[in-house]
Design a protein around this motif. Structure first.
Motif, PDB file in Angstrom:
ATOM      1  N   PRO A   6      -9.352  29.291 -13.155  1.00 41.94           N
ATOM      2  CA  PRO A   6      -8.852  28.522 -12.006  1.00 41.94           C
ATOM      3  C   PRO A   6      -9.916  27.655 -11.348  1.00 41.94           C
ATOM      4  O   PRO A   6      -9.643  26.523 -10.952  1.00 41.94           O
ATOM      5  N   GLU A   7     -11.160  28.185 -11.222  1.00 43.69           N
ATOM      6  CA  GLU A   7     -12.200  27.410 -10.533  1.00 43.69           C
ATOM      7  C   GLU A   7     -12.645  26.200 -11.343  1.00 43.69           C
ATOM      8  O   GLU A   7     -13.300  25.307 -10.821  1.00 43.69           O
ATOM      9  N   GLN A   8     -12.295  26.161 -12.657  1.00 49.58           N
ATOM     10  CA  GLN A   8     -12.697  25.036 -13.499  1.00 49.58           C
ATOM     11  C   GLN A   8     -11.590  23.980 -13.612  1.00 49.58           C
ATOM     12  O   GLN A   8     -11.855  22.860 -14.042  1.00 49.58           O
ATOM     13  N   ARG A   9     -10.359  24.345 -13.251  1.00 47.78           N
ATOM     14  CA  ARG A   9      -9.242  23.407 -13.423  1.00 47.78           C
ATOM     15  C   ARG A   9      -9.425  22.154 -12.579  1.00 47.78           C
ATOM     16  O   ARG A   9      -9.146  21.040 -13.033  1.00 47.78           O
ATOM     17  N   THR A  10      -9.880  22.345 -11.339  1.00 49.37           N
ATOM     18  CA  THR A  10     -10.049  21.198 -10.447  1.00 49.37           C
ATOM     19  C   THR A  10     -11.061  20.214 -11.022  1.00 49.37           C
ATOM     20  O   THR A  10     -10.830  19.001 -11.038  1.00 49.37           O
ATOM     21  N   SER A  11     -12.184  20.748 -11.512  1.00 51.34           N
ATOM     22  CA  SER A  11     -13.205  19.869 -12.101  1.00 51.34           C
ATOM     23  C   SER A  11     -12.672  19.192 -13.357  1.00 51.34           C
ATOM     24  O   SER A  11     -12.949  18.008 -13.590  1.00 51.34           O
ATOM     25  N   LEU A  12     -11.912  19.933 -14.177  1.00 50.06           N
ATOM     26  CA  LEU A  12     -11.368  19.350 -15.409  1.00 50.06           C
ATOM     27  C   LEU A  12     -10.439  18.190 -15.075  1.00 50.06           C
ATOM     28  O   LEU A  12     -10.525  17.112 -15.677  1.00 50.06           O
ATOM     29  N   LYS A  13      -9.551  18.378 -14.113  1.00 53.91           N
ATOM     30  CA  LYS A  13      -8.636  17.303 -13.723  1.00 53.91           C
ATOM     31  C   LYS A  13      -9.413  16.087 -13.221  1.00 53.91           C
ATOM     32  O   LYS A  13      -9.068  14.946 -13.539  1.00 53.91           O
ATOM     33  N   ARG A  14     -10.454  16.369 -12.426  1.00 52.64           N
ATOM     34  CA  ARG A  14     -11.243  15.261 -11.880  1.00 52.64           C
ATOM     35  C   ARG A  14     -11.937  14.489 -12.996  1.00 52.64           C
ATOM     36  O   ARG A  14     -11.943  13.255 -13.007  1.00 52.64           O
ATOM     37  N   HIS A  15     -12.492  15.201 -13.973  1.00 57.16           N
ATOM     38  CA  HIS A  15     -13.169  14.525 -15.092  1.00 57.16           C
ATOM     39  C   HIS A  15     -12.170  13.738 -15.937  1.00 57.16           C
ATOM     40  O   HIS A  15     -12.472  12.628 -16.385  1.00 57.16           O
ATOM     41  N   LEU A  16     -11.002  14.313 -16.179  1.00 61.41           N
ATOM     42  CA  LEU A  16     -10.015  13.618 -17.003  1.00 61.41           C
ATOM     43  C   LEU A  16      -9.519  12.344 -16.328  1.00 61.41           C
ATOM     44  O   LEU A  16      -9.339  11.314 -16.992  1.00 61.41           O
ATOM     45  N   ILE A  17      -9.304  12.408 -15.022  1.00 62.21           N
ATOM     46  CA  ILE A  17      -8.815  11.198 -14.352  1.00 62.21           C
ATOM     47  C   ILE A  17      -9.933  10.168 -14.219  1.00 62.21           C
ATOM     48  O   ILE A  17      -9.667   8.951 -14.268  1.00 62.21           O
ATOM     49  N   GLU A  18     -11.194  10.611 -14.117  1.00 57.36           N
ATOM     50  CA  GLU A  18     -12.309   9.661 -14.135  1.00 57.36           C
ATOM     51  C   GLU A  18     -12.400   8.969 -15.485  1.00 57.36           C
ATOM     52  O   GLU A  18     -12.642   7.754 -15.570  1.00 57.36           O
ATOM     53  N   LEU A  19     -12.174   9.730 -16.563  1.00 51.91           N
ATOM     54  CA  LEU A  19     -12.180   9.151 -17.904  1.00 51.91           C
ATOM     55  C   LEU A  19     -11.010   8.190 -18.079  1.00 51.91           C
ATOM     56  O   LEU A  19     -11.166   7.099 -18.654  1.00 51.91           O
ATOM     57  N   ALA A  20      -9.838   8.571 -17.558  1.00 54.45           N
ATOM     58  CA  ALA A  20      -8.669   7.693 -17.634  1.00 54.45           C
ATOM     59  C   ALA A  20      -8.916   6.393 -16.868  1.00 54.45           C
ATOM     60  O   ALA A  20      -8.551   5.308 -17.332  1.00 54.45           O
ATOM     61  N   ASN A  21      -9.545   6.501 -15.705  1.00 55.93           N
ATOM     62  CA  ASN A  21      -9.855   5.296 -14.928  1.00 55.93           C
ATOM     63  C   ASN A  21     -10.821   4.385 -15.675  1.00 55.93           C
ATOM     64  O   ASN A  21     -10.667   3.163 -15.689  1.00 55.93           O
ATOM     65  N   ARG A  22     -11.818   5.008 -16.314  1.00 56.27           N
ATOM     66  CA  ARG A  22     -12.821   4.199 -17.025  1.00 56.27           C
ATOM     67  C   ARG A  22     -12.234   3.506 -18.242  1.00 56.27           C
ATOM     68  O   ARG A  22     -12.542   2.339 -18.514  1.00 56.27           O
ATOM     69  N   LEU A  23     -11.388   4.184 -18.987  1.00 54.54           N
ATOM     70  CA  LEU A  23     -10.851   3.595 -20.215  1.00 54.54           C
ATOM     71  C   LEU A  23      -9.636   2.712 -19.961  1.00 54.54           C
ATOM     72  O   LEU A  23      -9.549   1.583 -20.457  1.00 54.54           O
ATOM     73  N   PHE A  24      -8.688   3.220 -19.192  1.00 50.97           N
ATOM     74  CA  PHE A  24      -7.421   2.509 -19.021  1.00 50.97           C
ATOM     75  C   PHE A  24      -7.440   1.542 -17.838  1.00 50.97           C
ATOM     76  O   PHE A  24      -7.098   0.364 -17.978  1.00 50.97           O
ATOM     77  N   ILE A  25      -7.815   2.043 -16.671  1.00 51.86           N
ATOM     78  CA  ILE A  25      -7.704   1.232 -15.455  1.00 51.86           C
ATOM     79  C   ILE A  25      -8.692   0.075 -15.470  1.00 51.86           C
ATOM     80  O   ILE A  25      -8.398  -1.019 -14.985  1.00 51.86           O
ATOM     81  N   GLU A  26      -9.894   0.281 -16.031  1.00 56.68           N
ATOM     82  CA  GLU A  26     -10.850  -0.825 -16.114  1.00 56.68           C
ATOM     83  C   GLU A  26     -10.357  -1.922 -17.051  1.00 56.68           C
ATOM     84  O   GLU A  26     -10.675  -3.093 -16.873  1.00 56.68           O
ATOM     85  N   ASN A  27      -9.587  -1.539 -18.083  1.00 52.30           N
ATOM     86  CA  ASN A  27      -9.009  -2.525 -18.993  1.00 52.30           C
ATOM     87  C   ASN A  27      -7.727  -3.138 -18.443  1.00 52.30           C
ATOM     88  O   ASN A  27      -7.329  -4.228 -18.861  1.00 52.30           O
ATOM     89  N   TYR A  28      -7.077  -2.414 -17.538  1.00 48.17           N
ATOM     90  CA  TYR A  28      -5.838  -2.904 -16.928  1.00 48.17           C
ATOM     91  C   TYR A  28      -5.961  -2.800 -15.407  1.00 48.17           C
ATOM     92  O   TYR A  28      -5.472  -1.836 -14.800  1.00 48.17           O
ATOM     93  N   PRO A  29      -6.659  -3.771 -14.787  1.00 51.65           N
ATOM     94  CA  PRO A  29      -6.785  -3.751 -13.325  1.00 51.65           C
ATOM     95  C   PRO A  29      -5.407  -3.822 -12.654  1.00 51.65           C
ATOM     96  O   PRO A  29      -4.404  -4.114 -13.308  1.00 51.65           O
ATOM     97  N   HIS A  30      -5.368  -3.565 -11.381  1.00 52.28           N
ATOM     98  CA  HIS A  30      -4.109  -3.538 -10.622  1.00 52.28           C
ATOM     99  C   HIS A  30      -3.185  -2.466 -11.188  1.00 52.28           C
ATOM    100  O   HIS A  30      -1.969  -2.649 -11.257  1.00 52.28           O
ATOM    101  N   SER A  31      -3.773  -1.347 -11.623  1.00 55.68           N
ATOM    102  CA  SER A  31      -3.011  -0.224 -12.140  1.00 55.68           C
ATOM    103  C   SER A  31      -3.365   1.021 -11.348  1.00 55.68           C
ATOM    104  O   SER A  31      -4.150   0.972 -10.399  1.00 55.68           O
ATOM    105  N   LEU A  32      -2.821   2.156 -11.759  1.00 59.19           N
ATOM    106  CA  LEU A  32      -2.988   3.382 -10.975  1.00 59.19           C
ATOM    107  C   LEU A  32      -2.940   4.586 -11.897  1.00 59.19           C
ATOM    108  O   LEU A  32      -2.147   4.625 -12.849  1.00 59.19           O
ATOM    109  N   ALA A  33      -3.781   5.579 -11.619  1.00 56.21           N
ATOM    110  CA  ALA A  33      -3.760   6.852 -12.341  1.00 56.21           C
ATOM    111  C   ALA A  33      -3.790   7.981 -11.316  1.00 56.21           C
ATOM    112  O   ALA A  33      -4.531   7.917 -10.335  1.00 56.21           O
TER     113      ALA A  33
END
Length: 611
Positions: free
Chosen positions: A393-420
């Motif tokens: 449980p104590e690692q889930r929060t960090s995992l979600k944060r890392h995954l959404i940071e990765l999603a922002n870097r790969l997807f949102i940076e390539n598609y501005p004006h988007s949301l994750a």
């Protein structure tokens, strides 16, 4: 309610740290804990700090605030007795929200303790909160706060604050106990003077550094400024890792060769003579380095580790100051996480309303606030975290944060004006693009980014896998709910038919959409009606006709390629095809019959195990 700690509460926590580090006298520390704790919790009218006595096997009221100490000093609570005893046994913070809960738990008091309580506290509390003080994995006491006001109750924010205070109290009490033991055992005056001198150095250096760190926190300078200050003051290389092993911040440039060595040392279990830090020696490029690892927070709420690397000896004075710095870093991390949680919650509510079709003027204004143009094209992609429940449980929060940071870097940076945004065990991405470039082009590009996303996860030590569903592009925000449904259907398809793939686009499903739009019973009926005679024949013979039909269809009815793939003569293939026509009572040249046959074979390949 604001999810972050208020400025006043943050200042109060810093004040607690100053008080606890301003004295090594355990009685002063314990009295300070109660005074400061009651003052920073709005609902608290009084409180008692109980410490566990091993010899008597009971909890003793060591410090009180707002009650008669001469009476409460005589109370002896067994583990499990009343509210305080329950929190001690459970080893977790408990909140008693109403007089009924208070009455039910205090009914377990012994007659003697009940008399003391009634004498000291004429009226029963309206609510109460009890926080265990944990040290070295054991409960050494409990902080109990009482509220006598009907219209003022303890909150979840109060729980966070009391937990933070109890953690600092545990460290301070442990240090004070160690100091008292040293005072009792040191016999030689010179050694005693030396010890006191060293302790004073630790104290003054800790207080000095704490003052600077507190200013950085209050000014909102962030983790980088905090680690840079530590690096500047001590001259050590400092690294902050989260509980997943990812480097969060570093105060100095670090080569790719050094980082793996430091990371390995941080997450290698070792026995330590010290309760709050680990010392080691590691060799880097042939040079011996002193290494110190200090935890940020404590189990089960461990937030990560601070790693310190130096060519010179790291003395106790510096380690004491670094321990104090870890408390400030933990407060900054808690604040950052609270901000992240609030942002995700607000975005999640927006996405939920949008996908449900509750589009109104207010939602459009909210979209514009999130930098989303209602008139652009949108495509929804959903990342499902497959095994989130198996992660601590104590690692889930960090995992979600890392995954959404990765999603922002790969997807949102390539598609501005988007949301994750994270939603339970999923990351939902609302990807926006203009008409420039065809929609199939964007689908392919997003699929390529999804493959890159999977590749980067595979290179991490996160012990997780994901599946990704991609909907079709829609025009305008009003239609985006349909794209979300398509992405969910793609994920459902992957889950239901256990395909050996982690990414699926709804546009590539083709006829496979029938699997999602019809019941399994209807699909099985269609297969039996179309292929039934051939399936029955195959069970009684060699079983070579159905595989031949599948290969024939895969090679687009090209007899030569099919025969070569099966390693048979063309005449043998023609014989088998003719035999199939006889068994099924169809003609392969009949367009409608061939279409039904082709469809039934495709469905059979997905549902074979359920026939």
């Amino acid at each position: 309610m604001n999810d972050t700690l208020s400025h006043r509460q943050l200042q109060s926590l810093i004040e607690v740290s100053n008080v606890l580090n301003s004295s090594l006298d355990i009685d002063t520390i314990i009295d300070s804990i109660m005074q400061v704790t009651v003052s920073v919790i709005d609902a608290a009218d009084g409180g008692v700090l109980f410490l566990y006595d091993r010899q008597q096997e009971c909890l003793i009221a060591t410090s009180t605030y707002g009650f008669n100490p001469q009476i409460l000093d005589q109370v002896r609570l067994k583990p499990g007795e009343s509210m305080t005893g329950l929190a001690f046994s459970a080893r977790q913070c408990l909140i008693f929200e109403n007089p009924e809960e208070v009455a039910r738990t205090t009914s377990t008091l012994t007659p003697r303790n009940l008399d003391f309580m009634v004498t000291s506290i004429p009226n029963r509390p309206q609510s109460a909160i009890c926080a265990p003080i944990m040290s070295k994995g054991e409960c050494i006491g409990v902080i109990t706060l009482d509220s006598f006001q009907k219209d003022l109750h303890f909150t979840q924010e109060d729980i966070k604050l009391v937990k933070a205070i109890s953690h600092q109290a545990a460290v301070a009490i442990e240090k004070a106990r160690l100091y008292r033991e040293k005072q009792q055992t040191v016999r030689e005056l010179e050694k005693l003077n030396y010890t006191i001198t060293q302790q004073n150095k630790m104290l003054s250096r800790s207080v000095e550094i704490h003052g600077h760190l507190a200013d950085l926190v209050l000014r909102g300078e962030g983790l980088h400024a905090i680690l840079h200050y530590i690096n500047e003051v001590f001259g050590y290389q400092t690294f902050l890792f989260d509980e997943l092993g990812e480097l969060v911040e570093s105060a100095s440039r670090i080569s790719e060769e050094i980082l793996p060595q430091v990371k390995q040392q941080v997450f290698t279990p070792v026995e330590s003579l010290h309760p709050t830090y680990t010392l080691a020696h590691i060799e880097i490029h042939g040079v011996s380095h002193h290494f110190v690892r200090l935890p940020i927070g404590s189990k089960p709420n461990l937030l990560g580790f601070l790693a310190v690397l130096a060519t010179q000896t790291i003395g106790e004075v510096d380690i004491a100051a670094l321990e104090h710095a870890c408390t400030v870093i933990s407060l900054e991390l808690v604040k950052t996480q609270a901000i992240f949680d609030t942002q995700q919650r607000l975005k999640g509510e927006f996405i939920e309303d949008l996908f449900a079709g509750r589009v109104n003027e207010g939602l459009i204004q909210q979209a514009k606030y999130l930098n989303l143009d209602p008139n652009r094209n949108y495509l929804v992609s959903i990342i499902h975290m497959d095994d989130l429940d198996s992660i601590e449980p104590e690692q889930r929060t960090s995992l979600k944060r890392h995954l959404i940071e990765l999603a922002n870097r790969l997807f949102i940076e390539n598609y501005p004006h988007s949301l994750a945004v994270t939603k339970q065990d999923q990351i939902v991405m609302l990807l926006s693009f203009s008409m420039k470039g065809s929609m199939p082009y964007h689908t392919r590009q997003i699929t390529d980014l999804a493959h890159q996303f999977l590749q980067e996860i595979s290179q991490k030590n996160w012990n997780t896998t994901v599946t990704i569903g991609i909907g079709r592009a829609k025009s305008g925000l009003i239609q985006v709910g349909k794209s979300a449904q398509e992405a969910k259907k793609g994920l459902q398809f992957l889950k239901s038919y256990a395909l050996k793939k982690n990414i699926i686009s709804y546009s590539e499903l083709g006829v496979q959409r029938l699997l999602l739009q019809n019941s399994e019973e209807e699909l099985l009926d269609f297969i039996n009606e179309t292929l039934g005679p051939l399936l029955e024949y195959e069970t009684q013979r060699k079983g070579e006709l159905l595989p031949t039909l599948i290969i024939y269809l895969e090679h687009n009815q090209n007899s030569k390629e099919t025969a070569e793939a099966l390693h048979i003569h063309t005449n043998t293939l023609n014989y088998r095809l003719k035999r199939m026509e006889e068994i099924l009572g169809i003609e392969l040249m009949d367009t409608e019959q061939f279409l039904n046959l082709h469809l039934a074979v495709r469905l059979y390949q997905y549902l074979e195990g359920k026939l």
